[in-house]
Scaffold this active site. Structure first.
Site: not given
Lengths: 561, 74
Positions: A54, A116-117, A166, A476
């Protein structure tokens, strides 16, 4: 009469089509499946690019938005999918990139039950978004999507997160076209105050040594021509920030300011009498120590967002408004002037930096420097090529030595400094500018953060030129350890894999270069190749980027070695 | 410093205000939320520990958010 009803996800996609979204970067998942399904049904009109993470999706959307000036859209599922977007959101907010992130969410009745999630992405993303909203019902989709696009691109652009539950995706509702010209209680663009512009013009006309500092605001407002008109009329030199507009063909562009910027504009910032800041925010990497930064100068600040004025540096004349509108008004009121002596000062002082240029570009050492590779890229690249850089030493070197000749030709993570930004951003940029050459300059550290996105190349066959500058260190970090931590190289050395074989695994041709005499041929071969190409170049291990303004200093304290 | 904010009745808008105050480490002494004349307009009354210079910068940042109508501090 029966009014036709559509599924929520279908309405969402229809709205995206109205907003003329062509490409959408994303990753499917449980809570966003219905939207993915609807997107697939409209595959002829809207193209879903599957990334491998993502974070890659949002960086690709950023690259797309930066190069095309349109709104970048990315899509992910709830829970981990949504939290993986956070880095990109923070990056887009600080670099003012218009992004719409659509995340799935568990059903409305499951909210707050640790389903869930499920994550509370709205509260997580408050500090890193311009606006965020949850859509719990299908009938709200039309209005919210159009409003989000309006907010993302109005005023100072920024990221907007839309969280769709959803059940809202599955419910049926009526599709309606809503047009937004105004959102109530939202100050998108402040009104231009003409008296402030007149005040600014009087100061500029009386000034002997004025200097323009330009940031990304001018690119976002598409006001390059207006800026050049002002600068040419009054003969004012233009210095730019890392993300600002640069044009190496123009005689009044004097280089980059900031920590590793060019010497002359940095030194002369502390000698000018009027500082005209346009579309920039006086970041600490630009100002160094704010107590000694340009204290002799009066500051005119052209800015779209009121909260940026006087945030870091006190401002004498604030000019609020879109610089596309304010710059022509200012140019009208400014008198023509020559200022030959002031402009020649830049050339004289810049000569003090020549030694560094010699060392970077024409080194006598056996090991290769990053500067000479950028120089060879300049030799063979297309005129309007886009350079996408990651974060670190190569970013500074590429920004200093790359030959810029057209607008929107540099994409890099400026404010947040996100390592791993460039590879996905380069892929996104290619979708945004199909006919421009995309050169992705990247270090060995940053490459290993997001190299899974090479998978996008595999699927879409994008001819991106990846130049991997490999010094076996987080360059760096190592430079700072050398300068400020007595050369204790804590955790900055990298044991790297064989990058060429890695590229081969993704069906990308590549070459590894270690010898100076082979560079020109290899760079030419890379640009001649009409598919993606990875050019790995082994550069000097312990190389330092100079000039450098160390933390807490400015003015004459610029380190040249 | 006391801050009085007039805002439209948008969910979670108070979160944005609090986050901005927290970001600069202003400690919150009290917070009151009530309707102001109409049901779609809210008034937030806050007291925070901070200086006038710093609250000025934060007030500008709060003001730019969608839904904030006006902000006063004293």
């Amino acid at each position: 009469m029966n009014i036709k009803k559509y599924k929520g996800s279908e309405i969402l996609v229809k709205n995206l089509l109205i907003e003329r979204v062509e490409y959408l970067f994303g990753y499917p998942g449980g809570a966003i499946m219905s939207v993915s399904d609807s997107l697939d049904r409209h595959a002829g009109h809207i193209c879903h690019i599957l990334t491998r993470h993502e974070q890659g999706a949002i960086h690709a959307a950023q690259g797309y938005a930066r190069v095309s000036g349109k709104v970048g859209v990315c899509i992910s599922t709830s829970g981990p999918g949504a939290t993986n977007l956070i880095t990109g959101l923070a990056d887009a907010l600080i670099d003012s990139t218009p992004i719409i992130c659509i995340t799935g969410q568990v059903s409305y009745n499951l909210l707050g039950t640790d389903a869930f999630q499920e994550t509370n992405i709205l509260d997580i993303s408050f500090p890193v978004t311009k606006w965020n909203v949850q859509i719990p019902r299908a009938q709200d989709i039309c209005q919210t999507i159009r409003k989000s696009f309006f907010i993302a691109r109005s005023g100072r652009p920024g990221p907007v997160l839309i969280d769709i539950t959803k059940d809202a995706q599955l419910q049926e509702a009526i599709f309606e076209e809503i047009l937004f010209h105004k959102v109530s209680y939202f100050r998108s663009c402040p009104k231009v105050e003409v008296n402030k512009i007149e005040e600014a013009a009087i100061l500029i006309n009386a000034a002997k040594r004025p200097l323009i500092l330009v940031g990304q605001g001018v690119i976002l407002a598409e006001a390059e021509e207006e800026l050049k008109a002002l600068s040419e009329k009054a003969n004012i030199p233009i210095a730019s920030t890392l993300l600002g507009i640069r044009d190496n063909n123009h005689p009044l562009f004097v280089g980059m300011i900031g920590m590793h910027g060019h010497y002359a504009p940095n030194v002369l910032t502390n000698q000018c009498d009027i500082l005209i800041a346009i579309g920039m925010r006086f970041d600490d990497r630009v100002t160094g120590n704010i107590n000694i930064y340009a204290i002799q100068a009066q500051i005119i600040h052209l800015e779209i967002e009121a909260c940026e004025i006087g945030k870091n540096i006190p401002c004498d004349v604030p000019v609020l408004g879109d610089c596309k509108k304010t710059l022509p008004l200012l140019t009208e009121r400014v008198q023509e002037n020559i200022r030959q002596e002031w402009i020649s000062d830049f050339i004289t002082i810049q000569k003090q930096e020549e030694k560094i240029g010699q060392k970077d570009l024409y080194t006598k050492k056996e090991s290769l420097t990053m500067g000479e590779i950028i120089q060879w890229i300049n030799q063979y690249k297309n005129k309007n090529a886009v350079m996408v850089t990651d974060v670190g030493q190569h970013q500074m070197i590429a920004s200093r030595y790359f030959y810029f000749s057209s607008s929107k030709s540099q994409i890099t993570s400026g404010g947040l400094g996100t390592m791993g930004f460039s590879l996905p951003a380069a892929m996104g940029a290619k979708f945004g500018a199909r006919y421009r050459q995309i050169i992705c300059v990247i270090g060995d550290g940053g490459f290993q953060m997001t190299f899974q996105e090479l998978g996008i190349l595999l699927k879409n066959n994008l001819p991106i030129k990846i130049v991997l500058l490999n010094n076996g260190f987080l360059g760096m970090v190592r430079q700072w350890q050398e300068l400020f931590f007595k050369r204790r190289y804590a955790f900055s050395a990298l044991l790297n894999p064989d990058f060429i074989r890695l590229a081969q695994a993704y069906n990308i041709s590549g070459k590894k270069i270690e010898k100076r005499k082979k560079i020109p041929e290899a760079v030419k071969e890379m640009f001649d190749c009409n598919t993606a190409y990875l050019l790995e170049i082994i550069v000097e291990r312990e190389y330092n980027v100079f000039p450098m303004i160390t933390i807490g200093t400015y003015g004459d304290e610029i380190r040249l070695y | 410093m006391k801050i009085s904010i007039l805002a439209s009745n948008i969910e979670r808008l108070i979160n944005r205000v609090i986050i901005l105050l927290n970001r600069s480490n202003f400690s919150l002494i009290y917070l009151n939320i009530s309707y102001a004349k109409k049901p779609y307009i809210m008034r937030y009354t806050l007291e925070v520990k901070c200086t006038e210079v710093s609250i000025d910068k934060i007030a500008k940042q709060i003001e730019k958010h969608l839904g904030i109508i006006s902000i006063l501090y004293y």
